[in-house]
Scaffold this motif. Structure first.
Motif, mmCIF file in Angstrom:
data_model
loop_
_atom_site.group_PDB
_atom_site.id
_atom_site.type_symbol
_atom_site.label_atom_id
_atom_site.label_comp_id
_atom_site.label_asym_id
_atom_site.label_seq_id
_atom_site.Cartn_x
_atom_site.Cartn_y
_atom_site.Cartn_z
ATOM 1 N N PRO A 540 0.821 -1.218 0.000
ATOM 2 C CA PRO A 540 0.000 0.000 0.000
ATOM 3 C C PRO A 540 0.853 1.266 0.000
ATOM 4 O O PRO A 540 2.013 1.262 0.432
ATOM 5 N N VAL A 541 0.240 2.354 -0.458
ATOM 6 C CA VAL A 541 0.930 3.637 -0.517
ATOM 7 C C VAL A 541 0.474 4.530 0.635
ATOM 8 O O VAL A 541 -0.549 4.283 1.289
ATOM 9 N N ALA A 542 1.251 5.558 0.893
ATOM 10 C CA ALA A 542 0.892 6.653 1.810
ATOM 11 C C ALA A 542 0.519 6.173 3.203
ATOM 12 O O ALA A 542 -0.420 6.674 3.805
ATOM 13 N N LEU A 543 1.265 5.229 3.734
ATOM 14 C CA LEU A 543 0.950 4.720 5.076
ATOM 15 C C LEU A 543 1.142 5.791 6.148
ATOM 16 O O LEU A 543 0.491 5.740 7.195
ATOM 17 N N ASP A 544 2.024 6.759 5.899
ATOM 18 C CA ASP A 544 2.196 7.844 6.867
ATOM 19 C C ASP A 544 0.924 8.683 6.967
ATOM 20 O O ASP A 544 0.511 9.094 8.064
ATOM 21 N N LEU A 545 0.280 8.931 5.820
ATOM 22 C CA LEU A 545 -0.986 9.672 5.837
ATOM 23 C C LEU A 545 -2.066 8.867 6.553
ATOM 24 O O LEU A 545 -2.853 9.417 7.338
ATOM 25 N N ARG A 546 -2.086 7.580 6.283
ATOM 26 C CA ARG A 546 -3.094 6.718 6.910
ATOM 27 C C ARG A 546 -2.945 6.725 8.427
ATOM 28 O O ARG A 546 -3.940 6.832 9.167
ATOM 29 N N SER A 547 -1.735 6.642 8.905
ATOM 30 C CA SER A 547 -1.515 6.658 10.357
ATOM 31 C C SER A 547 -1.975 7.971 10.971
ATOM 32 O O SER A 547 -2.570 7.988 12.057
ATOM 33 N N ARG A 548 -1.711 9.064 10.276
ATOM 34 C CA ARG A 548 -2.137 10.365 10.805
ATOM 35 C C ARG A 548 -3.659 10.472 10.838
ATOM 36 O O ARG A 548 -4.223 11.066 11.767
ATOM 37 N N ILE A 549 -4.339 9.920 9.867
ATOM 38 C CA ILE A 549 -5.807 9.938 9.853
ATOM 39 C C ILE A 549 -6.362 9.197 11.052
ATOM 40 O O ILE A 549 -7.292 9.675 11.726
ATOM 41 N N PHE A 550 -5.793 8.040 11.364
ATOM 42 C CA PHE A 550 -6.264 7.280 12.518
ATOM 43 C C PHE A 550 -5.996 8.042 13.819
ATOM 44 O O PHE A 550 -6.827 8.036 14.729
ATOM 45 N N ALA A 551 -4.854 8.707 13.891
ATOM 46 C CA ALA A 551 -4.552 9.494 15.093
ATOM 47 C C ALA A 551 -5.532 10.649 15.247
ATOM 48 O O ALA A 551 -5.984 10.960 16.360
ATOM 49 N N LEU A 552 -5.882 11.280 14.145
ATOM 50 C CA LEU A 552 -6.832 12.393 14.204
ATOM 51 C C LEU A 552 -8.238 11.912 14.542
ATOM 52 O O LEU A 552 -8.999 12.611 15.224
ATOM 53 N N ALA A 553 -8.596 10.724 14.081
ATOM 54 C CA ALA A 553 -9.900 10.168 14.448
ATOM 55 C C ALA A 553 -9.981 9.954 15.956
ATOM 56 O O ALA A 553 -11.020 10.246 16.585
ATOM 57 N N GLU A 554 -8.912 9.459 16.549
ATOM 58 C CA GLU A 554 -8.877 9.291 18.000
ATOM 59 C C GLU A 554 -8.960 10.649 18.696
ATOM 60 O O GLU A 554 -9.680 10.802 19.698
ATOM 61 N N ALA A 555 -8.231 11.633 18.163
ATOM 62 C CA ALA A 555 -8.260 12.963 18.768
ATOM 63 C C ALA A 555 -9.661 13.557 18.722
ATOM 64 O O ALA A 555 -10.114 14.182 19.689
#
Length: 794
Positions: A540-555
């Protein structure tokens, strides 16, 4: 209505390009002139607490002010100007806030707060301000329903709710609409901090304390109100709610969505309910909408209004009303005011969908994504509001928070610039230092949704803009849920775009591999093509973006209780804003291609397998002399005729062809569960070609038309069509030219499948052909959807 008066000295400085001086308010004192009412005391409390929350400064109240300290005077309302208006004056070290009434005082405080330049330990305001203003529209409100269906409100405590009421009031909101304990929803939510009725009582009290209007959206849900037992049950049930609430200004009952009661029966029920309502709230009003009524039902409704029922106070224009708001205003007797009930919360399968929304966004972000649409909402407001006394918007969470502020601000001043509204939004809610950058970031988010995503490089730039703000942000800004929403959308948009670019390339590579298949290498070619397709999951591509999205969902769950996932945050369904669960939804034909290839495997005949691969590759080929339209793709519909006025004049798509997509909350998928997002899910559309994911749609009686020229007048043709719908879709008729039947009204098949019909030879005798699809409109707001059309030369 708004005027701003500047002294000559200030105007001269402005013309010279020099900013006016600022009044330092760090050591300000508050002076109260006159005896404040309860709502005015809440305005004073709002002023002190919001400044302290932002700056850490505590402005004392008292008449004894130290020499040369600035004084902020809050005047008791004297009724000196237009209702809810105020005058705000900053001059010679003094601030005066004078409301024309209780709400005017509150809104004057709100406007003052919006002008402040603040940071930790510091606050000032431009000196020499003189603003006199009053709202254009009498009603400026938003619905906040405490129920499981919403993806945020059901987790709110009374304290969170009160803060949000304050936030909205600062921008001129004067009404909040509640939802009763029983609605079109499941009974319970794991997030409820209080029982439904108890929370509703608290909400009613809080709204009234600020002097705002308390409305209730109260659907008539029972099946048969001609049954006296059902009526008695409803009178008792509603009466218990009316008795419990400390304050009610108005009750609004929708005619449909939900509900399906004939107009006469509904109005008889509401006449009885209005008497119950006024036993406990003598001045409360009763309003009703004709949502979902058929043409005959709407005519019957208007006939009842022409009998001038005294118990009725007004009519509401909401989603699913058969005519435009301007037409309804002309039909309803003048004695009944008209209120708007616009849907500002959904992006697709709704009253005002995003125009030509890319399918990749539609299937991942779906209906209830964070959706700031400042320019779209301004267009909708300015087209619809002149026919009404105002609005209470339809909202199912804070995903539409920016849109609420846009509507409230325009309800005050319809000529307000959306970008300036966004600057005030950013200044007050997030950080004055970055107000313009934040405003432009929100504008950029709306532009992300314009045009094909695959080629929209603006999405990349939007993320860069937002990341620059993220890097500059202080801890308070990073913890701010409104800033977190901007981050979430920017990261989500860019992640979807990078995936789309990658998966489009992988599909093209796999198809190129399959084109080289022959009887000798067919099995190896299939395996290689599948490996290429599967790289979207294995590499998969852009895993750094994906991780940030999950962190923001938690926030966002921690900061404002947004439930962006069913598993993680117990959202009620994937279709209810849980777009974290659809983040990795396939964006190409991978699942469909692999399914087709798997169906070829049982045969041992290599020649048949190669022929099957050719059918996959040539799926959109109409054959020699034929024509193909992918009606969901604006770049592949050469024969589509759209005679409508277009989005700028018809954002609801009443008279224009729109483009939509299948999602977990619309189209044939319906109210899908988490299981639907699996490739083998019970309602999954991943197994279908992507051309079936999107479609052209029309609403009400508006037809969809295709026109062909230069046909072979001696040939015979067939039309193959893929309709999109569900069990509730309108029936559809296909006619050629001036009414030659190709097929009579039929129900759209579920699941989707191509249907083929002969075109009568007389229809193409002159070498031209117009195909016209007409829905059979019976009531509600069903849509006619068409994904693909092949015109095949036999």
């Amino acid at each position: 209505m708004q005027s701003m008066r500047f002294p000559v000295s200030t105007l001269a400085l402005f013309l010279l390009g020099v900013s006016a001086s600022a009044l330092d308010l760090r050591n300000a004192h508050i002076n109260v002139e006159g005896s404040l009412t309860g709502p005015e005391h809440k305005a004073l409390e709002l002023l002190i607490s919001e400044v302290e929350a932002r700056t850490g400064l505590n402005w004392p109240i008292g008449a004894d002010t130290p020499f040369q300290h600035p004084v902020i005077t809050l005047h008791h309302a004297q009724g000196a100007s237009a209702a809810e208006g105020f005058r705000l004056v900053v001059r010679n070290g003094r601030v005066d806030i004078q409301g024309s009434d209780e709400r005017g005082t509150l809104f004057g405080v709100g406007r003052f707060l919006r002008t402040l330049n603040w940071k930790r330990g510091d606050v000032d305001v431009a000196d020499n301000l003189d603003i006199t203003t009053a709202p254009k529209y009498l009603l400026r409100g938003h619905q906040i329903g405490y129920r499981p269906k919403v993806n945020t409100y059901d987790a709110w405590t009374p304290a969170i709710f009160e803060q949000y009421v304050r936030d909205l009031a600062v921008f001129g909101t004067n009404a909040i609409e509640l939802i009763p304990p029983r609605s079109d929803d499941v009974e319970d939510s794991p997030h409820f901090p209080l029982p439904k009725l108890e929370m509703m009582v608290q909400m009613s009290r809080i709204i009234a304390e600020y002097g705002l209007q308390v409305w209730i959206w109260y659907p008539a849900l029972d099946k048969d109100y001609t049954d006296p037992r059902t009526v008695q049950f409803a009178l008792k049930e509603w009466g218990q709610v009316f008795r419990a609430l400390p304050h009610i200004d108005a009750v609004f009952v929708p005619g449909g969505d939900p509900g399906n009661t004939p107009p006469r029966v509904l109005m008889d029920l509401l006449e009885k309910e209005s008497r119950v309502l006024r036993q406990f709230h003598p001045k409360a009003q009763m309003w009703v909408s004709p949502q979902g009524f058929s043409q005959a039902g709407l005519a019957h409704f208007i006939a009842i209004l022409n009998q001038h029922p005294k118990w009725l106070n007004g009519v509401v224009y909401g989603p699913g009303v058969r005519v435009t708001i301007k037409e309804l205003r002309s039909m309803v007797p003048e004695e009944y005011p008209l209120r708007s009930y616009p849907d500002i919360t959904h992006s697709i399968h709704c009253q005002y969908p995003v125009p030509q929304w890319d399918t990749a966004f539609a299937v991942t972000e779906a209906r209830e994504i964070i959706n700031p649409r400042p320019f779209d909402e301004s267009t909708i407001f300015r087209l619809t509001s002149p026919s009404s006394l105002g609005f209470i918007t339809y909202s199912e969470g804070v995903n539409d928070d920016v849109n609420k502020v846009i509507w409230s601000s325009l309800g005050w001043d319809p000529n307000a610039d959306p970008v300036q509204i966004l600057r005030e939004f950013a200044r007050y809610f997030i950080n004055p230092e970055y107000e313009d950058s934040l405003a432009q970031a929100v504008v950029a988010l709306e532009k992300n949704w314009r045009g094909p995503l695959l080629t929209n490089r603006a999405v990349d730039n939007t993320l860069l803009q937002v990341q620059a703000l993220e890097q500059a942000a202080n801890p308070q800004m990073l913890l701010n849920w409104r800033f977190q929403q901007i981050l979430y959308r920017a990261y989500y948009d860019e992640y979807v775009r990078q995936r789309l670019v990658n998966e489009t390339s992988l599909e093209q590579q796999a198809l190129a591999r399959l084109r080289g298949a022959n009887e000798a290498n067919v099995q190896a070619t299939i395996e290689r093509a599948k490996l290429i397709l599967d790289r979207s999951a294995t590499d998969p591509v852009a895993l750094d973006l994906r991780s940030r999205i999950f962190a923001l969902a938690e926030a966002l769950y921690q900061s404002i209780r947004m439930q962006l996932s069913v598993d993680r945050y117990k959202a009620v369904a994937v279709s209810r804003g849980a777009n974290l669960d659809t983040l990795d939804f396939p964006l190409n034909n991978r699942v469909w291609i692999e399914k087709q290839l798997a169906q070829l495997q049982p045969t041992n005949d290599a020649g048949e397998i190669v022929s099957g691969i050719r059918r996959i590759l040539n799926r959109a080929d109409p054959g020699p002399g034929g024509f193909y339209d992918d009606l969901g793709n604006p770049t592949m519909q050469p024969h589509l005729v759209d005679e409508g006025p277009g989005y700028s004049k018809d954002p609801a798509g009443r008279f224009s062809v729109q483009f939509s997509a299948q999602t977990f909350s619309g189209g044939f998928v319906g109210r899908a569960s988490r299981d639907a997002i699996r490739p083998d899910g019970p309602a999954s559309f991943m197994q279908m070609p992507t051309a079936w994911w999107n479609y052209a749609q029309s609403r009400y009686d508006t037809p969809i038309m295709l026109r062909y020229d230069h046909l072979d007048s001696h040939a015979r043709y067939q039309v193959r069509v893929v309709y999109v719908g569900d069990a509730h879709s309108a029936k559809v008729r296909l006619a050629a030219n001036d009414g030659i039947d190709v097929h009579p009204y039929l129900q759209v098949p579920v699941p989707l499948a191509p249907l083929t019909f002969d075109v009568p030879v007389e229809a193409t005798r002159n070498g031209t052909l117009t195909l016209r699809w007409s829905p059979e409109f019976l009531g509600g707001a069903p849509t006619l959807g068409i994904a693909e059309v092949y015109l095949i030369r036999k």
